[in-house]
Design a protein around this motif. Structure first.
Motif, PDB file in Angstrom:
ATOM      1  N   VAL A 140      18.699  35.771 108.865  1.00 57.95           N
ATOM      2  CA  VAL A 140      19.830  34.897 109.152  1.00 57.95           C
ATOM      3  C   VAL A 140      20.847  35.037 108.024  1.00 57.95           C
ATOM      4  CG1 VAL A 140      18.764  32.897 108.020  1.00 57.95           C
ATOM      5  CG2 VAL A 140      20.522  32.535 109.743  1.00 57.95           C
ATOM      6  N   CYS A 142      24.956  33.744 106.398  1.00 56.95           N
ATOM      7  CA  CYS A 142      26.052  32.769 106.455  1.00 56.95           C
ATOM      8  C   CYS A 142      27.390  33.482 106.555  1.00 56.95           C
ATOM      9  CB  CYS A 142      26.019  31.828 105.248  1.00 56.95           C
ATOM     10  SG  CYS A 142      26.138  32.651 103.657  1.00 56.95           S
ATOM     11  N   LYS A 146      28.397  38.107 115.178  1.00 59.91           N
ATOM     12  CA  LYS A 146      27.964  37.891 116.552  1.00 59.91           C
ATOM     13  C   LYS A 146      26.980  38.994 116.900  1.00 59.91           C
ATOM     14  CE  LYS A 146      32.152  35.496 118.098  1.00 59.91           C
ATOM     15  NZ  LYS A 146      33.282  35.479 119.065  1.00 59.91           N
ATOM     16  N   SER A 151      20.870  35.963 113.305  1.00 60.14           N
ATOM     17  CA  SER A 151      21.539  34.675 113.483  1.00 60.14           C
ATOM     18  C   SER A 151      22.548  34.444 112.367  1.00 60.14           C
ATOM     19  CB  SER A 151      20.510  33.541 113.485  1.00 60.14           C
ATOM     20  OG  SER A 151      19.615  33.675 114.557  1.00 60.14           O
ATOM     21  N   SER A 152      23.621  33.721 112.694  1.00 64.24           N
ATOM     22  CA  SER A 152      24.669  33.423 111.715  1.00 64.24           C
ATOM     23  C   SER A 152      24.941  31.920 111.696  1.00 64.24           C
ATOM     24  CB  SER A 152      25.956  34.180 112.072  1.00 64.24           C
ATOM     25  OG  SER A 152      26.994  33.857 111.175  1.00 64.24           O
ATOM     26  N   ILE A 153      24.829  31.320 110.509  1.00 69.97           N
ATOM     27  CA  ILE A 153      25.182  29.915 110.301  1.00 69.97           C
ATOM     28  C   ILE A 153      26.439  29.932 109.451  1.00 69.97           C
ATOM     29  CG2 ILE A 153      24.428  27.661 109.506  1.00 69.97           C
ATOM     30  CD1 ILE A 153      22.705  28.853 111.744  1.00 69.97           C
ATOM     31  N   GLU A 295      20.289  24.568 107.512  1.00 75.42           N
ATOM     32  CA  GLU A 295      20.289  25.103 108.875  1.00 75.42           C
ATOM     33  C   GLU A 295      19.835  26.557 108.907  1.00 75.42           C
ATOM     34  OE1 GLU A 295      20.566  23.519 111.750  1.00 75.42           O
ATOM     35  OE2 GLU A 295      20.531  21.782 110.422  1.00 75.42           O
ATOM     36  N   THR A 299      16.725  27.603 111.182  1.00 77.68           N
ATOM     37  CA  THR A 299      16.883  28.665 112.182  1.00 77.68           C
ATOM     38  C   THR A 299      15.776  29.701 112.039  1.00 77.68           C
ATOM     39  OG1 THR A 299      19.281  28.374 112.311  1.00 77.68           O
ATOM     40  CG2 THR A 299      18.412  30.505 112.991  1.00 77.68           C
ATOM     41  N   LEU A 309      16.707  27.929 119.522  1.00 77.17           N
ATOM     42  CA  LEU A 309      17.626  27.568 118.449  1.00 77.17           C
ATOM     43  C   LEU A 309      18.455  26.354 118.858  1.00 77.17           C
ATOM     44  CD1 LEU A 309      18.870  31.086 117.284  1.00 77.17           C
ATOM     45  CD2 LEU A 309      16.888  29.766 116.516  1.00 77.17           C
ATOM     46  N   GLU A 310      18.702  25.479 117.904  1.00 82.55           N
ATOM     47  CA  GLU A 310      19.468  24.259 118.161  1.00 82.55           C
ATOM     48  C   GLU A 310      20.566  24.143 117.107  1.00 82.55           C
ATOM     49  OE1 GLU A 310      16.674  21.102 118.018  1.00 82.55           O
ATOM     50  OE2 GLU A 310      15.497  21.814 119.727  1.00 82.55           O
ATOM     51  N   PRO A 311      21.715  24.776 117.344  1.00 82.66           N
ATOM     52  CA  PRO A 311      22.806  24.752 116.350  1.00 82.66           C
ATOM     53  C   PRO A 311      23.223  23.330 116.008  1.00 82.66           C
ATOM     54  CG  PRO A 311      23.260  26.316 118.113  1.00 82.66           C
ATOM     55  CD  PRO A 311      22.071  25.509 118.555  1.00 82.66           C
TER      56      PRO A 311
END
Length: 331
Positions: A140, A142, A146, A151-153, A295, A299, A309-311
């Protein structure tokens, strides 16, 4: 070294009972749990971590790839660490100094099963090279990305800068300077885009001498003020990279007899938890770095456990203080 069998013999219980105590199983009486823990302490028993990891298939360690360790990144790291502790995870910080070989070495930890997942705060490697490692565990970042496999937070710094600039414009300031950090970074580019877009939309002047890059620290802020002070046409307000830079500007301005915000309004961009904004009366944009870190871990943890996943909602916020509270000059 003593093992579970020896602990069971001394405590007068079965090995499965000792195992349940070690794994915090709820179905053990308090009397038995206390007795087993006393024996563990007496025998100075230390679990074989490698054996535990082999059994559960997890290291309970998350790797964090960071180019450096500064106020900004430490807040994200703290968020990852705090969220990890809730799940008995530790973090391994791998400082890469923007060296591609060191970044590859950090990713190798995932392939070698020395970490369960990797958090990337910034990287120089192409994403195609990073993506190769997702088959060994979750990754993941930051950074804005896309990608179905990584994943990207992320919070778009365009929006954060826009909020600060809008605040200055709404107060009536027209000559606005800004500072950025690394000129070619994604966040800096987004901040600059917000600056140009907003001033163009409001038909306000853009003076390239008011745009200062490579500004990161208090000392950089002081130097930035010195440069602006030397200009024939000076700005009346400045949007800064972070709170430390803003404090350097305010300190230097006051030492020269400038009134803040009468002669120069200043807006910061929170990048630490030192509460300098309150101490300096600094208007700033709060950037929820620790929440971003939390987060990022959550994630990874959901991915490790095959959960959806729950953004979580993340947003910048303007906090107005004394550094922008006066009416701007008209000359």
């Amino acid at each position: 070294m003593h093992n579970i069998k020896r602990i069971a013999e001394v405590a007068g219980v079965s090995t499965s009972t000792v195992s349940r105590v070690l794994n915090h199983h709820p179905y053990v009486s308090e009397v038995t749990r206390t007795r087993v823990m006393e024996v563990i302490q007496e025998l100075d028993y230390i679990p074989n971590i490698n054996a535990v990891q082999l059994k559960v298939g997890r290291t309970k360690v998350i790797g964090i790839m960071t180019p450096t360790i500064n106020n900004y990144y430490m807040q994200i790291i703290k968020g990852v660490s705090n969220a990890g502790k809730e799940q008995d995870y530790q973090v391994l910080i791998y400082q890469t100094e923007e060296n591609r070989d060191l970044e590859s070495a950090a990713l190798e930890l995932l392939r070698q099963k020395k970490v369960d997942g990797i958090v990337i705060l910034r990287r120089m490697l192409d994403w195609s090279a990073v993506r190769h490692y997702t088959k060994y565990g979750p990754i993941v970042t930051c950074e804005p990305l896309k990608n179905k496999e990584i994943s990207s937070i992320y919070l778009d710094h365009y929006e954060g800068f826009r909020i600060g600039l809008e605040h200055l414009v709404e107060l009536g300031f027209e000559k606005i300077a800004c500072t950025i950090g690394r000129k070619n970074s994604v966040n800096s580019q987004r901040r600059l885009q917000a600056y140009y877009d907003l001033l163009a939309a409001r038909k306000l002047p853009v003076n390239e001498e008011w745009l200062l890059s490579g500004i990161h620290t208090v000392q950089d802020g002081m130097r930035a003020f010195a440069k602006l002070e030397s200009l024939k046409e000076r700005p009346h307000a400045i949007m800064t990279t972070n709170d430390l830079v803003a404090c350097g500007i305010i300190s230097a301005a006051r030492s020269k007899g400038w009134n803040v915000p009468g002669d120069l309004a200043v807006v910061g961009f929170e990048a630490d938890e030192s509460q300098v904004a309150d101490a300096m009366g600094l208007t700033n944009i709060t950037n929820p770095l620790q929440q971003i870190g939390q987060e990022m871990f959550r994630t990874l943890h959901r991915q490790l456990n095959g959960q959806p996943l729950e953004p979580a909602p993340l947003s910048f916020e303007l906090k107005v203080r004394q550094s922008t509270m006066l009416i701007p000059p008209t000359n």
